[in-house]
Design a protein around this motif. Structure first.
Motif, PDB file in Angstrom:
ATOM      1  N   THR A   2       0.845  -1.198   0.000  1.00  0.00           N
ATOM      2  CA  THR A   2       0.000   0.000   0.000  1.00  0.00           C
ATOM      3  C   THR A   2       0.876   1.242   0.000  1.00  0.00           C
ATOM      4  O   THR A   2       1.279   1.732   1.048  1.00  0.00           O
ATOM      5  CB  THR A   2      -0.925   0.013   1.226  1.00  0.00           C
ATOM      6  OG1 THR A   2      -0.124  -0.044   2.411  1.00  0.00           O
ATOM      7  CG2 THR A   2      -1.849  -1.185   1.208  1.00  0.00           C
ATOM      8  N   VAL A 150      -5.966   3.678  -7.898  1.00  0.00           N
ATOM      9  CA  VAL A 150      -4.714   3.087  -7.396  1.00  0.00           C
ATOM     10  C   VAL A 150      -4.758   2.975  -5.879  1.00  0.00           C
ATOM     11  O   VAL A 150      -4.402   1.944  -5.294  1.00  0.00           O
ATOM     12  CB  VAL A 150      -3.501   3.929  -7.847  1.00  0.00           C
ATOM     13  CG1 VAL A 150      -2.244   3.522  -7.081  1.00  0.00           C
ATOM     14  CG2 VAL A 150      -3.276   3.782  -9.347  1.00  0.00           C
ATOM     15  N   ARG A 154      -4.709  -0.693  -4.052  1.00  0.00           N
ATOM     16  CA  ARG A 154      -3.597  -1.089  -3.191  1.00  0.00           C
ATOM     17  C   ARG A 154      -4.000  -1.234  -1.726  1.00  0.00           C
ATOM     18  O   ARG A 154      -3.245  -1.814  -0.939  1.00  0.00           O
ATOM     19  CB  ARG A 154      -2.453  -0.076  -3.326  1.00  0.00           C
ATOM     20  CG  ARG A 154      -1.757  -0.189  -4.679  1.00  0.00           C
ATOM     21  CD  ARG A 154      -0.545   0.693  -4.774  1.00  0.00           C
ATOM     22  NE  ARG A 154       0.137   0.450  -6.045  1.00  0.00           N
ATOM     23  CZ  ARG A 154       0.860   1.344  -6.683  1.00  0.00           C
ATOM     24  NH1 ARG A 154       1.012   2.557  -6.169  1.00  0.00           N
ATOM     25  NH2 ARG A 154       1.446   1.053  -7.824  1.00  0.00           N
ATOM     26  N   GLU A 196       0.836   4.938 -13.016  1.00  0.00           N
ATOM     27  CA  GLU A 196       0.684   4.294 -11.710  1.00  0.00           C
ATOM     28  C   GLU A 196      -0.411   3.240 -11.735  1.00  0.00           C
ATOM     29  O   GLU A 196      -0.294   2.181 -11.101  1.00  0.00           O
ATOM     30  CB  GLU A 196       0.406   5.341 -10.637  1.00  0.00           C
ATOM     31  CG  GLU A 196       0.733   4.878  -9.226  1.00  0.00           C
ATOM     32  CD  GLU A 196       2.210   4.602  -9.039  1.00  0.00           C
ATOM     33  OE1 GLU A 196       2.545   3.469  -8.608  1.00  0.00           O
ATOM     34  OE2 GLU A 196       3.037   5.490  -9.321  1.00  0.00           O
ATOM     35  N   ALA A 200       0.005  -0.679 -10.875  1.00  0.00           N
ATOM     36  CA  ALA A 200      -0.817  -1.340  -9.857  1.00  0.00           C
ATOM     37  C   ALA A 200      -1.503  -2.584 -10.408  1.00  0.00           C
ATOM     38  O   ALA A 200      -1.719  -3.562  -9.677  1.00  0.00           O
ATOM     39  CB  ALA A 200      -1.858  -0.359  -9.316  1.00  0.00           C
TER      40      ALA A 200
END
Length: 643
Positions: A2, A150, A154, A196, A200
């Protein structure tokens, strides 16, 4: 894992938000206020102004030309969702989780069957899709949606928000892919969101689309405007640009994306380009506070050394974006210059924007406020970004949600690991529970009153079967720092102070940083503050407020004696100053300078941390203090020229 930023490789590895927790102190208290006040405040304003109802109108087929809010208001909802996702994971707050589900449901209903999602374009009574790539912000909004997804992916895994974002990303790739029109967005953000999100999901085509957008920029793809194509960073290709220019937030979001793509593609040329841009922009276009952007007309960078304090824009969002770029560069290179700048920006931009109760904000962060601003009401939307007071909300309210998402994930920027051990970059009371390669535990508790005190105590809480290295960042300003280990104290230089051994639970290492107030002199090429000096205390920039002078009317004529050493006091620092006589002129250019002999008596001038200014009400303020005429000479021994 995370973490807001999670590159596939690099010299440093970020720690997951579950591995670091703030336990109080300067940043812990601000993170708590963000959770208990700011998040709900942002949602309330978006509901009140109809920005959330825009999604309902798309879903219900009731759109028209009367849509409230700017074209980018959708992005504020997405930044709030991102902040809520980090907060829900951090604290387990059921209200944050409920808000995520509530907002996601409204957003999802507005998504078109082909994945397009926007409340300003493409529906009845609105302009067609992608008909204003320069200023329409459609792709910009989608980029923030992807960053929110994202955070959710996460922290909780795939859910409705992630599925909405997948469809939106797929739509962007279909429309703007290699076989589509060579379009780009006037406001970079889709690039960093795609990169990103692609990381992910391990979805390479999203990263590739980010690369494609980056390579298209700088070739005059967007139409020219009076501010020039540099406003959009569409004047020079990213790889060729020597420095950041144009709109500051746009430039910095683009740079963050360039680092992401460079790392994922192993593109050293692109990474070196951003490093060069960072170096020159920090050396010549950045304020003492870490703020970026010196022009109001375009919220943008000026030319080299164009850093006027009273016209500084230094948008809070640019501070957030600067942190985004520097963190990515640090993860890629391991260079602590980048985390030095993050610290400066955190204490003097991020901490400055929100009020103590988390319900009012600075948009612009000038270094000199000549006239106290007008108090802003708690139910008032401010039309002016540079009003000189914190406002509950702005007509353009990008900064409150940017502050919210950064504070909610702040503990993810405190420390990193590499194959050798643990590096601590930002100092706050916290618990760090990391695991190094080979299963070696790197578990520590940090106790500190920093920045009020320079003592940072790191206590090992788990035995390690094999040696590892604890590295503590020594800021560039911290000449004279020392480190105490096993009862022995040694000097440490700016950079990383390292201790390596097989640690045992109960071991303590104490870093001592010299946070006494000090004079800082500007580079003489910064014309606007030549003949002035500033005062810093540790990472904090200090300022004088008119309300703290014996005669607030003497604010404009205040001068200081740089020969006197600034004295630490609980509220900040004291310097020796006085006011010079000012006549009411018929012409503002007298034949000669003021006679120092006619100045008033010397007195102690109280300077407070810049992040505290205007918390007691509207006030005049200045960071750079004119030096008394009889003392204007080269910087004195012990000062820090051009820091």
């Amino acid at each position: 894992m995370t973490s807001p930023v999670l590159p596939s490789h690099g010299r440093a590895r970020p720690l997951g938000l579950a591995q670091v927790s703030l336990t109080g102190g300067f940043w812990g208290s601000r993170q708590a206020v963000n959770a208990t006040a700011t998040l709900a405040h942002c949602e309330s304003w978006m509901e009140r102004l109809g920005w959330l109802a825009n999604f309902d109108r798309v879903a219900d087929g009731t759109t028209g030309p009367d849509r409230p809010g700017w074209s980018f208001s959708d992005s504020e909802v997405y930044k709030l969702l991102e902040a809520l996702a980090w907060e829900s994971a951090r604290s387990g707050d059921p209200e944050a989780e409920a808000a995520i589900k509530r907002l996601t449901a409204r957003v999802a209903r507005a998504q078109d069957p082909d994945g397009y999602l926007n409340t300003c374009f493409g529906h009845a009574g609105q302009p067609p899709r992608y008909s204003d790539l320069e200023m329409g912000h459609e792709l910009y909004n989608t980029g923030h949606l992807l960053q929110a997804a994202v955070a959710r992916l996460r922290t909780r895994g795939e859910d409705d928000l992630v599925r909405v974002a997948r469809r939106a990303a797929d739509h962007v790739c279909r429309v703007f892919g290699p076989d589509g029109p060579a379009g780009i967005c006037g406001h970079p953000e889709i690039e960093v969101g795609l990169a990103e999100f692609g990381r992910a999901l391990a979805e390479e085509r999203y990263v590739e689309q980010a690369r494609l957008f980056l390579d298209r920029r700088g070739h005059g793809t967007l139409r020219d405007i009076p501010l020039g194509r540099a406003y959009f960073q569409d004047d020079v290709p990213v790889r060729e640009a020597p420095v950041w220019r144009g709109h500051a937030v746009r430039a910095l979001y683009l740079a963050a994306a360039a680092v992401d793509v460079a790392v994922e593609r192993g593109d050293d040329e692109l990474l070196r380009a951003v490093e060069r841009q960072w170096e020159r922009s920090v050396a010549r276009r950045t304020y003492l506070t870490g703020g970026m952007g010196s022009r109001h007309q375009d919220e943008g960078f000026g030319e080299d050394w164009e850093l006027p304090p009273d016209r500084a824009y230094c948008e809070t969002c640019a501070g957030v974006a600067s942190i985004m770029v520097s963190w990515r560069l640090h993860l890629a290179t391991g260079d602590v210059r980048y985390t030095d700048l993050i610290e400066r920006t955190l204490y003097n931009v991020m901490a400055t924007s929100p009020s103590a109760d988390g319900r009012a904000f600075f948009y612009a962060n000038p270094l000199h406020q000549r006239v106290p601003g007008r108090p802003a009401g708690p139910d008032e939307v401010s039309p002016r970004a540079e009003a000189g007071v914190r406002a509950a909300w702005f007509d353009v309210s990008c900064c409150p949600t940017n502050v919210a998402r950064t504070l909610a994930s702040l503990h993810g920027y405190l420390a990193t690991t590499d194959d050798e051990g643990l590096q601590i970059h930002q100092y706050a009371p916290c618990e760090i529970r990391a695991e190094l390669p080979g299963g070696r535990p790197a578990a520590v508790d940090v106790e500190t009153a920093y920045p009020a005190s320079g003592a940072v105590r790191v206590r090992i809480v788990a035995d390690a079967p094999a040696p590892w290295t604890l590295a503590l960042r020594v800021p560039a300003w911290a000449a004279g720092a020392t480190l105490t280990d096993s009862g022995r104290t040694r000097p440490v230089e700016p950079g990383l102070a390292r201790v390596r051994r097989a640690f045992r639970a109960g071991d303590e290492i104490v870093l001592h940083l010299p946070v006494e107030p000090r004079f800082t002199w500007p580079d003489p090429r910064i014309d606007a503050v030549r003949g002035c000096v500033a005062v810093e205390r540790g990472p904090e920039v200090l300022c004088v407020e008119s309300r703290d002078l014996p005669d607030p009317g003497g604010f404009d004529s205040l001068v200081v004696d740089p020969r006197s050493v600034p004295q630490a006091v609980p509220d900040g620092a004291l310097v020796r100053g006085r006011t010079l006589p000012l006549a009411e002129p018929s012409w503002p250019y007298p034949a000669g300078p003021a006679d120092p002999a006619e100045g008033g008596e010397w007195f102690d001038v109280l300077l407070r941390p810049y992040h505290e200014w205007a918390r007691r009400g509207p006030s005049g303020m200045r960071i750079f203090l004119p030096v008394s005429p009889e003392h204007r000479a080269v910087p004195l021994e012990g000062s820090v020229p051009g820091e």
